[in-house]
Design a protein around this motif. Structure first.
Motif, short mmCIF file in Angstrom:
data_model
loop_
_atom_site.label_atom_id
_atom_site.label_comp_id
_atom_site.label_asym_id
_atom_site.label_seq_id
_atom_site.Cartn_x
_atom_site.Cartn_y
_atom_site.Cartn_z
N SER A 1 -9.89 2.16 1.08
CA SER A 1 -9.01 3.22 0.57
C SER A 1 -8.04 2.66 -0.46
CB SER A 1 -8.23 3.86 1.73
OG SER A 1 -9.11 4.45 2.66
N VAL A 2 -7.47 1.50 -0.16
CA VAL A 2 -6.54 0.87 -1.10
C VAL A 2 -7.25 0.53 -2.40
CG1 VAL A 2 -5.18 -1.23 -1.52
CG2 VAL A 2 -5.00 -0.05 0.68
N LEU A 3 -8.44 -0.06 -2.30
CA LEU A 3 -9.18 -0.46 -3.50
C LEU A 3 -9.57 0.75 -4.33
CD1 LEU A 3 -10.41 -2.77 -5.10
CD2 LEU A 3 -12.46 -2.59 -3.69
N ARG A 4 -9.95 1.85 -3.65
CA ARG A 4 -10.37 3.04 -4.39
C ARG A 4 -9.20 3.60 -5.21
NH1 ARG A 4 -12.77 5.45 -0.52
NH2 ARG A 4 -14.88 4.88 -1.15
N SER B 1 -0.51 2.41 -9.29
CA SER B 1 0.28 1.20 -9.07
C SER B 1 0.35 0.92 -7.57
CB SER B 1 1.70 1.38 -9.61
OG SER B 1 2.39 2.37 -8.84
N VAL B 2 0.86 -0.25 -7.23
CA VAL B 2 0.99 -0.63 -5.82
C VAL B 2 1.91 0.35 -5.09
CG1 VAL B 2 1.90 -2.39 -4.26
CG2 VAL B 2 0.49 -3.07 -6.21
N ARG B 3 3.01 0.74 -5.75
CA ARG B 3 3.95 1.68 -5.11
C ARG B 3 3.30 3.05 -4.91
NH1 ARG B 3 9.14 1.25 -4.27
NH2 ARG B 3 9.24 -0.63 -5.57
N GLU B 4 2.53 3.49 -5.89
CA GLU B 4 1.85 4.79 -5.77
C GLU B 4 0.82 4.78 -4.64
OE1 GLU B 4 2.03 6.37 -10.42
OE2 GLU B 4 0.41 5.02 -9.76
N VAL B 5 0.11 3.67 -4.49
CA VAL B 5 -0.87 3.56 -3.40
C VAL B 5 -0.15 3.63 -2.06
CG1 VAL B 5 -2.53 2.03 -2.28
CG2 VAL B 5 -2.54 2.26 -4.76
N GLY B 6 1.01 2.92 -1.95
CA GLY B 6 1.76 2.95 -0.70
C GLY B 6 2.22 4.35 -0.36
N LEU C 1 -0.76 6.51 0.86
CA LEU C 1 -1.31 6.16 2.17
C LEU C 1 -0.24 6.02 3.24
CD1 LEU C 1 -3.96 3.47 1.08
CD2 LEU C 1 -4.34 5.88 1.60
N PHE C 2 1.04 6.26 2.87
CA PHE C 2 2.16 6.19 3.82
C PHE C 2 2.29 4.79 4.43
CE2 PHE C 2 0.54 10.55 3.89
CZ PHE C 2 1.67 11.24 3.46
N ILE C 3 2.18 3.77 3.59
CA ILE C 3 2.37 2.40 4.02
C ILE C 3 3.32 1.72 3.04
CG2 ILE C 3 0.16 2.12 5.21
CD1 ILE C 3 -1.01 0.86 2.73
N SER C 4 3.90 0.58 3.47
CA SER C 4 4.88 -0.10 2.62
C SER C 4 4.20 -0.80 1.45
CB SER C 4 5.66 -1.12 3.45
OG SER C 4 4.82 -2.20 3.82
N VAL C 5 5.03 -1.15 0.45
CA VAL C 5 4.52 -1.87 -0.72
C VAL C 5 3.96 -3.24 -0.29
CG1 VAL C 5 5.20 -3.00 -2.88
CG2 VAL C 5 6.02 -0.69 -2.36
N THR D 1 -0.59 -6.99 0.76
CA THR D 1 -1.39 -7.78 1.71
C THR D 1 -2.84 -7.33 1.70
OG1 THR D 1 0.52 -8.17 3.14
CG2 THR D 1 -1.65 -8.44 4.13
N HIS D 2 -3.05 -6.00 1.69
CA HIS D 2 -4.42 -5.49 1.63
C HIS D 2 -5.11 -5.93 0.34
CE1 HIS D 2 -4.46 -3.23 5.26
NE2 HIS D 2 -3.56 -2.31 4.89
N ALA D 3 -4.37 -5.90 -0.76
CA ALA D 3 -4.95 -6.29 -2.05
C ALA D 3 -5.35 -7.76 -2.05
CB ALA D 3 -3.96 -6.00 -3.18
N LYS D 4 -4.50 -8.61 -1.43
CA LYS D 4 -4.82 -10.04 -1.35
C LYS D 4 -6.07 -10.26 -0.51
CE LYS D 4 -1.38 -12.82 -0.91
NZ LYS D 4 -0.23 -13.58 -0.33
N ASN D 5 -6.16 -9.55 0.63
CA ASN D 5 -7.34 -9.68 1.49
C ASN D 5 -8.61 -9.22 0.78
OD1 ASN D 5 -5.65 -10.61 3.47
ND2 ASN D 5 -5.61 -8.71 4.65
N ILE D 6 -8.47 -8.15 0.00
CA ILE D 6 -9.63 -7.63 -0.75
C ILE D 6 -10.13 -8.69 -1.73
CG2 ILE D 6 -10.32 -5.95 -2.51
CD1 ILE D 6 -8.35 -3.98 -1.09
N ASN D 7 -9.21 -9.32 -2.44
CA ASN D 7 -9.61 -10.35 -3.40
C ASN D 7 -10.33 -11.50 -2.72
OD1 ASN D 7 -8.55 -8.94 -5.54
ND2 ASN D 7 -6.66 -10.14 -5.69
#
Length: 721
Positions: free
Chosen positions: A666-669, A676-681, A684-688, A693-699
């Protein structure tokens, strides 16, 4: 065929000791090494070829006198004085030319430079037994304080000289079979010379059978090894020594104490010690002081010398004695070889649960499981639990679940406390099973329920639960929680003195450090663990392979492809007989390296070999299907010119996950849509910080360095439309 040994020649040149002693069994290249060394050395060499033949003081001195060009009846003490004078004035005796090396002599007979006055006395193939007066003569010779004189000796048994005194004085350099054995690169060179078309599997088998024994490498593929051993080994042994040696060919290990009891009343200890002294290819076992094993190639060649009733009697007696001495796994093997599966199953119950943590034992246990009637392995809760743990660590998940279900036949236990402990250990394994299948919530429930009832005696199950929960936390991006859990696990392993458990926890810690971006710390921990595990270790050790694959991944991320390939190849040598799922990581790493080096055929062949090995080991498809598909997609993208420079998906998480979590997708999509990171947060109702952290794990999972690479990789794999 000759394989140069420059590192050993350099060692002999660098360590200028009064005595340089090469003591090893036949066929370790002692004579060839000295010939290579003296050809490149300056000064003069007197070469005495003794051929292992018995010598008296008079006969040896006559030989030496002949080489020195003096009267054959020169007194032994005068020969020592003459040797000292000769070495001080090397050019004064033109007769000293038995083996001349280096540059041409000057007009006065000397050689230019500091090495010009050096004289090297070589005694090649010293006899095993020498009279006291001859040994005393050598002690006198070696007591000469003369920097121009050097004595070099090759032998198959340490001479009875005052070697401790020379060692204390820093005047002894001794090289044994461990130092003289071929290194992996030298082994590869020799095999390429004698049989260049040998495939990888055959090379690995030859390497582990010979341990770098040069003669074995050349003779094992032929039918001549038996004849070689007959001439170079057996002909030098007494009938009593041969009897013991033929028996030891059927045992995985031996010690003075074991042999004393095996041949009770027949001086078994003395016979065994004489075999050690005679360099009869008996080598120390890693980290088991006092225990030795016969080199596998030699053992296999000699096994036909003992059979029938005598062999069966030996096995049964060894089985009982090994169990008494605490070597239960070897007792199991002997019982099975003696066709006593009931006895083997009985001994298996006595194995420590932590024994399976040593991944080298895992394949052995699975082999036993194939050779023993399933009914015997289901006769007690402990045996069922052992089998379930071995199956789980081997990646055979469906069989693990079926095995765990058999524990229900023993519930409830008569003792409420035992019943509670059995259920808790059962839940610990079930938690790990669910985690490996990607079912995070059931895994958490089982682990937390198990931790409530596990006792101090069940520390291994506690550690398993903590590590399982830590891996789930890493997968979901809860890295701080994972760090706390792994620190608890590390302390637990250390407090119980279990080195294997400590290393396994540290592999998870390395993976966590890589996820946290602490690449330097991860590499430092890897180096420390590898340095400690590699000390005096000669047999394959899968834990080292696991660490080498992680180190290879780190090197790959640094762009150091040549080093990464060398490390990965070394790792595969360590896991040759291992049937655990992590072996896949080595093949993925090598495939990625081949792909980056623009060798697509090799890259695809490695993936084929990886899949074949997973099938052969009956490993669940959940462990390898997705990683193989991802690597194929990555290779296809590179071949089509898309993102050809992105690194391989980190093996840091391949042991417990196959791809992105739903939340990571969901984050990657949303990131792919340009948010932006803030818009994704906000969406999805999650913190920046959670988004980052999700983006780092995805990479890490997709082997990407940048967001655009991760998006392109996900599209190539079909994760994003």
């Amino acid at each position: 065929m000759f394989v140069p040994r420059p590192h050993l020649c350099n060692l002999l040149q660098r360590e200028r000791r009064r005595l340089q002693l090469l003591c090893a069994p036949a066929g370790y290249g002692k004579t060839a090494l000295l010939r290579e060394y003296v050809r490149g050395a300056r000064g003069r060499v007197v070469w005495m070829s003794l051929g292992g033949q018995s010598q008296s003081l008079a006969s040896l001195c006559a030989l030496l006198a002949g080489e020195l060009g003096v009267a054959p009846d020169t007194r032994p003490d005068a020969l020592i004085e003459l040797t000292g004078l000769t070495s001080s004035r090397a050019g004064s005796l033109p007769q000293l030319t038995a083996f001349r090396c280096g540059s041409e002599p000057a007009r006065d007979g000397s050689l230019p430079g500091d090495e010009s006055s050096k004289v090297r006395l070589v005694f090649d193939d010293l006899p095993a037994e020498m009279p006291d007066d001859l040994n005393h003569w050598f002690d006198q010779l070696l007591s000469l304080y003369n920097p121009h004189l050097q004595v070099l000796v090759t032998c198959r048994q340490r001479p009875d000289w005052n070697l401790p005194r020379l060692m204390l004085a820093g005047e002894l350099l001794e090289l044994g079979a461990r130092q003289l054995a071929l290194r992996p690169d030298e082994f590869e060179s020799l095999v390429s010379l004698i049989a260049p078309h040998t495939d990888t599997a055959s090379r690995e088998s030859l390497w582990h059978a010979t341990g770098g024994w040069c003669a074995g490498v050349r003779l094992l593929p032929s039918a001549l090894l038996g004849q070689y051993l007959e001439r170079e080994l057996l002909s030098r042994l007494s009938d009593e020594q041969q009897e013991v040696l033929f028996s030891l060919a059927h045992l995985s290990k031996a010690s003075v104490e074991l042999c004393e009891q095996l041949w009770e009343g027949q001086q078994g200890a003395q016979r065994f010690q004489s075999l050690l002294d005679s360099q009869a290819f008996m080598f120390p076992i890693d980290h088991q002081p006092g225990w030795f094993r016969l080199l596998p190639a030699v053992a296999n060649a000699l096994q036909g010398r003992l059979g029938g009733v005598a062999l069966n009697r030996l096995r049964l007696r060894a089985c009982r004695l090994l169990s008494v001495l605490g070597h239960v796994d070897d007792a199991v093997e002997q019982a099975l070889s003696a066709d006593q599966p009931e006895v083997a199953a009985n001994y298996m119950e006595r194995l420590w649960l932590s024994w399976i943590l040593n991944e080298r034992h895992l394949g052995q246990f699975m082999d036993w499981r194939e050779r023993i009637d399933p009914q015997l392995l289901q006769s007690s809760p402990r045996l069922i639990y052992l089998c379930a743990k071995a199956l789980l660590f081997s990646g055979r998940l469906d069989e693990t679940e079926a095995c765990l279900q058999r524990l229900g036949r023993f519930l409830p236990m008569p003792d409420p406390q035992r019943n509670q402990r059995l259920l808790a250990n059962w839940q610990a394994l079930y938690g790990n099973l669910h985690a490996l299948r990607g079912n995070a919530e059931p895994a958490r429930r089982h682990c937390h329920a198990a931790l409530r009832d596990l006792t101090a005696q069940d520390w291994l199950s506690v550690l398993l639960c903590h590590c399982t929960l830590a891996r789930i936390a890493m997968k979901t991006g809860e890295l701080n929680e994972a760090q706390v859990l792994l620190e608890h696990s590390l302390e637990l392993a250390r407090r119980h003195g279990n080195r294997e458990a400590e290393v396994l926890v540290n592999t998870d810690r390395v993976q966590l450090m890589m996820l946290q971006g602490q690449s330097g710390l991860a590499q430092s921990l890897l180096r420390t663990e590898l340095a400690q595990l590699n000390v005096r270790r000669t047999q394959p050790y899968p834990l080292i392979g696991r660490l080498l694959f992680l180190q290879g991944e780190w090197l790959l991320q640094q762009g150091r492809l040549v080093e990464a390939e060398q490390v990965a190849q070394s790792g595969l040598l360590q896991v040759r007989d291992c049937c655990a799922p992590f072996v896949l990581n080595g093949y993925l790493l090598l495939s990625e390296i081949a792909s980056r080096n623009d060798i697509p055929e090799k890259a695809h062949l490695l993936l084929y070999e990886a899949e074949r090995r997973m099938h052969w080991a009956k490993i669940d498809r959940a462990f390898f299907q997705a990683p193989l598909a991802e690597q194929k997609a990555r290779m296809l993208a590179r071949e089509q010119g898309e993102d050809g420079d992105k690194p391989v998906r980190a093996t840091a998480v391949t042991d417990y996950q196959d791809g992105l979590t739903p939340r990571e997708v969901s984050v990657l999509r949303l990131l792919a849509e340009g948010m932006s990171v803030r818009e994704v947060g906000s969406r999805l109702f999650i913190s920046v910080n959670t988004v980052k952290t999700h983006a780092k794990n995805i990479n890490v999972k997709l082997g990407a360095c940048r967001r655009t690479q991760a998006i392109n990789s996900a599209k190539a794999m079909g994760i994003l439309a």
